[in-house]
Design an enzyme around this catalytic site. Structure first.
Site, short mmCIF file in Angstrom:
data_model
loop_
_atom_site.label_atom_id
_atom_site.label_comp_id
_atom_site.label_asym_id
_atom_site.label_seq_id
_atom_site.Cartn_x
_atom_site.Cartn_y
_atom_site.Cartn_z
N TYR A 1 0.84 -1.19 0.00
CA TYR A 1 0.00 0.00 0.00
C TYR A 1 0.88 1.23 0.00
CZ TYR A 1 -4.74 -1.51 1.20
OH TYR A 1 -6.00 -2.01 1.18
N HIS B 1 -12.84 5.28 4.30
CA HIS B 1 -11.83 4.24 4.09
C HIS B 1 -11.62 3.31 5.29
CE1 HIS B 1 -10.92 6.83 0.65
NE2 HIS B 1 -10.46 5.72 0.10
N GLU C 1 -9.84 0.26 -11.73
CA GLU C 1 -10.49 1.57 -11.68
C GLU C 1 -9.42 2.63 -11.93
OE1 GLU C 1 -12.18 2.07 -7.80
OE2 GLU C 1 -13.78 0.63 -8.17
N ASN D 1 -6.74 1.49 -9.03
CA ASN D 1 -7.11 0.53 -8.01
C ASN D 1 -7.42 -0.76 -8.75
OD1 ASN D 1 -7.38 0.88 -5.25
ND2 ASN D 1 -9.61 0.70 -5.37
N LYS E 1 -10.93 -7.90 -0.94
CA LYS E 1 -11.18 -7.80 -2.38
C LYS E 1 -12.12 -8.91 -2.86
CE LYS E 1 -6.74 -5.60 -3.67
NZ LYS E 1 -7.09 -4.42 -4.46
N ARG F 1 -4.62 7.77 -10.22
CA ARG F 1 -4.13 6.53 -9.63
C ARG F 1 -5.00 5.39 -10.14
NH1 ARG F 1 -7.12 4.37 -5.32
NH2 ARG F 1 -5.29 3.25 -4.63
C1 HEM Z 1 -10.96 11.50 -2.78
C2 HEM Z 1 -11.74 10.66 -3.26
C3 HEM Z 1 -11.86 9.20 -2.84
C4 HEM Z 1 -13.02 8.58 -2.54
C5 HEM Z 1 -14.41 9.19 -2.56
C6 HEM Z 1 -12.70 7.20 -2.24
C7 HEM Z 1 -13.63 6.25 -1.91
C8 HEM Z 1 -13.35 4.93 -1.63
C9 HEM Z 1 -14.33 3.93 -1.30
C10 HEM Z 1 -15.82 4.21 -1.15
C11 HEM Z 1 -13.70 2.76 -1.12
C12 HEM Z 1 -14.36 1.44 -0.74
C13 HEM Z 1 -14.46 1.37 0.77
C14 HEM Z 1 -15.34 0.22 1.25
O1 HEM Z 1 -14.95 -0.94 1.07
O2 HEM Z 1 -16.43 0.51 1.80
C15 HEM Z 1 -12.30 2.98 -1.37
C16 HEM Z 1 -11.32 2.02 -1.32
C17 HEM Z 1 -9.98 2.29 -1.43
N1 HEM Z 1 -9.41 3.54 -1.63
FE1 HEM Z 1 -10.36 5.28 -1.92
N2 HEM Z 1 -11.34 7.03 -2.34
C18 HEM Z 1 -10.79 8.23 -2.70
C19 HEM Z 1 -9.44 8.47 -2.91
C20 HEM Z 1 -8.44 7.55 -2.68
C21 HEM Z 1 -7.04 7.83 -2.80
C22 HEM Z 1 -6.46 9.17 -3.25
C23 HEM Z 1 -6.39 6.67 -2.47
C24 HEM Z 1 -4.91 6.39 -2.43
C25 HEM Z 1 -3.97 7.18 -2.79
C26 HEM Z 1 -7.39 5.67 -2.16
C27 HEM Z 1 -7.12 4.37 -1.82
C28 HEM Z 1 -8.05 3.37 -1.66
C29 HEM Z 1 -7.73 1.96 -1.47
C30 HEM Z 1 -6.32 1.35 -1.43
C31 HEM Z 1 -8.93 1.28 -1.36
C32 HEM Z 1 -9.12 -0.23 -1.22
C33 HEM Z 1 -9.37 -0.78 -2.60
C34 HEM Z 1 -9.08 -2.25 -2.78
O3 HEM Z 1 -8.15 -2.78 -2.16
O4 HEM Z 1 -9.76 -2.87 -3.62
N3 HEM Z 1 -8.62 6.24 -2.28
N4 HEM Z 1 -12.11 4.32 -1.68
#
Ligand code: HEM
Lengths: 304, 147
Positions: free
Chosen positions: A17, A163, A235, A195, A287, A193
């Site tokens: 991460y 998060h 994504e 995902n 995941k 970025r």
């Molecule tokens: C600013 C807008 C962002 C929003 C609205 C957002 C929203 C979300 C949401 C809703 C989830 C799923 C959480 C769940 O399981 O309920 C998620 C997962 C995640 N987000 Fe964000 N995120 C944003 C930005 C970022 C940024 C900038 C990063 C990293 C630099 C990040 C890293 C991650 C990671 C690592 C996951 C887990 C995904 C996976 O392992 O499949 N997010 N995010």
């Protein structure tokens, strides 16, 4: 030319991460791909069937919605002039979408949900994050192709709280560092970025609300079906600071590619294999890969 | 009951109901020499006109039963208060759950599973808390057998 956005960095051989957001070279918010028509139909059908799952907006968000709408429409007309034309008026504009053969009026304050309206012309999910007292809140968004989360639940919530379910995200204060990075995002200097995950099936509209319908597919993967049935889900996420309202426009474009297609490139298959080998168990479970991971590993071993 | 003290606000209000004990919270806020009003929540109409007069910088604690909390919260959001302006004093024995399927927020006792009162789906209660809905996410079982 469209190419699948392979999510791993060159040379990356294990999972970790970090803040993997990088400065964007081409400064775009959206992308039109060969799946445009198919995905727009799915998006619109999903919105019609379950509007409350797909769009939220708190009252104070109108100006930002309008700014985001203009921002996206201008980009469409500029980057895809054969496909979109935009005619400005004093209090709005008309968008001609030549792919969908539609002419749509956008009028300030007449369109009650402009973000929802412009979202019906792009493949991306569109989220607006509002900055207050050093935090970022999800106060408006259109979400049709989520990876197992609920927009309705996350409405009005702060970045850090959103998060909370991501395993390991708080370690070493990664969440705080990412939030700080976002708070300093400047207009005209967007970041992107990606995902990634794996999924059983090819469903884009995997809302948390319908998990029982699509989640069970994870248990139906077999040795024979894995290549065609399991998809790499990527994504592409873009972060733009809107200059007037200072809101962050966060766009998410979801791409799917079957394991079989991906494995045509042995380097990519190999990289996916080694990264999956190193995936910590909590993240694998988060995941949703665990039920069919052994089939994926056997398949990739067979290919390599 | 649990809460945290948010400092530096111009004024604090505790919205309470008769049968919720707020003495500890009051004592703690007084200890910090804060300007404090206590409002016994009666008819939402009257409440709206009282709160409408409040200035920016007022911070609200809601010490109410979960059901009343929901009514008052939506009123506060309508009046323009944001999640940053308020805090729900959590009662340990009752919990509000947000149904992942139909978005209903309902109240249950402290148990790892809950059945949604609207769509009847069995949910497993997560520790994902929404500061907006003031509820925990009730999600689906992730075990293959239960699908
Ligand atoms: C600013 C807008 C962002 C929003 C609205 C957002 C929203 C979300 C949401 C809703 C989830 C799923 C959480 C769940 O399981 O309920 C998620 C997962 C995640 N987000 Fe964000 N995120 C944003 C930005 C970022 C940024 C900038 C990063 C990293 C630099 C990040 C890293 C991650 C990671 C690592 C996951 C887990 C995904 C996976 O392992 O499949 N997010 N995010």
């Amino acid at each position: 030319m469209y190419s699948f956005p392979f999510p791993f960095e060159e040379g990356q051989s294990h999972y970790f991460y970090k803040n993997n957001a990088v400065q964007m070279k081409n400064r775009t918010t959206v992308q039109i791909t060969p799946n445009y028509l198919k995905e727009m139909k799915l998006k619109r059908d999903t919105i019609i069937k379950n509007p409350e799952r797909c769009f939220v907006a708190l009252d104070h968000t109108y100006e930002a919605q309008w700014e985001a709408t203009l921002y996206i429409a201008k980009e469409l007309a500029l980057r895809y002039p054969d496909t979109f034309t935009m005619t400005s008026r004093k209090y709005g504009f008309t968008l001609n979408n030549h792919l969908l053969k539609e002419e749509v009026r956008f009028d300030y304050k007449v369109n009650k949900e402009p973000l929802n309206d412009i979202g019906k012309h792009v493949q991306e999910d569109l989220i607006l994050m509002f900055q207050r007292e050093g935090q970022l809140f999800l106060d408006a968004g259109q979400l049709c192709f989520p990876s197992n989360w609920s927009l309705a639940f996350n409405k009005g919530m702060a970045f850090m709280d959103i998060h909370r379910p991501v395993p390991g995200f708080q370690e070493g204060q990664l969440d705080r560092r990412i939030e700080r990075f976002l708070l300093h995002l400047c207009p005209g200097d967007p970041f992107e970025r990606s995902n990634w995950s794996l999924m059983a099936g090819e469903t884009l509209n995997t809302h948390l609300e319908t998990f029982p319908e699509w989640g069970k597919k994870r248990y139906s993967v077999t040795e024979d079906t894995v290549g065609n049935y399991v998809h790499v889900r990527v994504e592409v996420q873009k972060l733009h600071r809107l200059p007037k309202t200072y809101t962050i426009l966060f766009t998410i474009h979801t791409h799917l590619l079957s394991l079989k297609e991906l494995s045509k490139d042995l380097n990519k298959a190999n990289q996916l294999y080694t990264i999956l080998l190193s995936l910590p168990k909590p993240i694998e479970e988060y995941k949703g890969i665990t039920p069919y991971k052994s089939h994926v590993m056997n398949y990739l071993e067979g290919v390599l | 009951m649990s809460w945290h003290i948010v400092r530096g606000k111009q004024k604090y209000i505790i919205l309470y109901e008769d049968y919720v004990d707020i003495t500890k919270l009051v004592r703690e806020l007084c200890f910090h020499r804060s300007l404090l009003s206590l409002i016994n929540v009666g008819e939402p109409d009257q409440l709206a006109s009282i709160l409408n007069k409040e200035l920016m910088g007022t911070y609200i604690y809601l010490s109410l039963k979960v059901k009343k909390t929901r009514e008052v919260l939506s009123l506060l959001y309508d009046l323009g208060f944001s999640p940053l302006d308020l805090q729900v004093v959590k009662e340990e024995s009752e919990r509000a759950i947000f149904c992942a399927h139909c978005h209903t927020v309902f109240i249950t006792d402290d148990h790892p599973h809950a059945v949604c009162e609207k769509c009847n789906i069995t949910l497993s209660v997560t520790n994902h808390w929404s500061t907006f809905h003031h509820a925990f996410l009730g999600s689906f079982e992730f075990e293959g057998d239960s699908l």
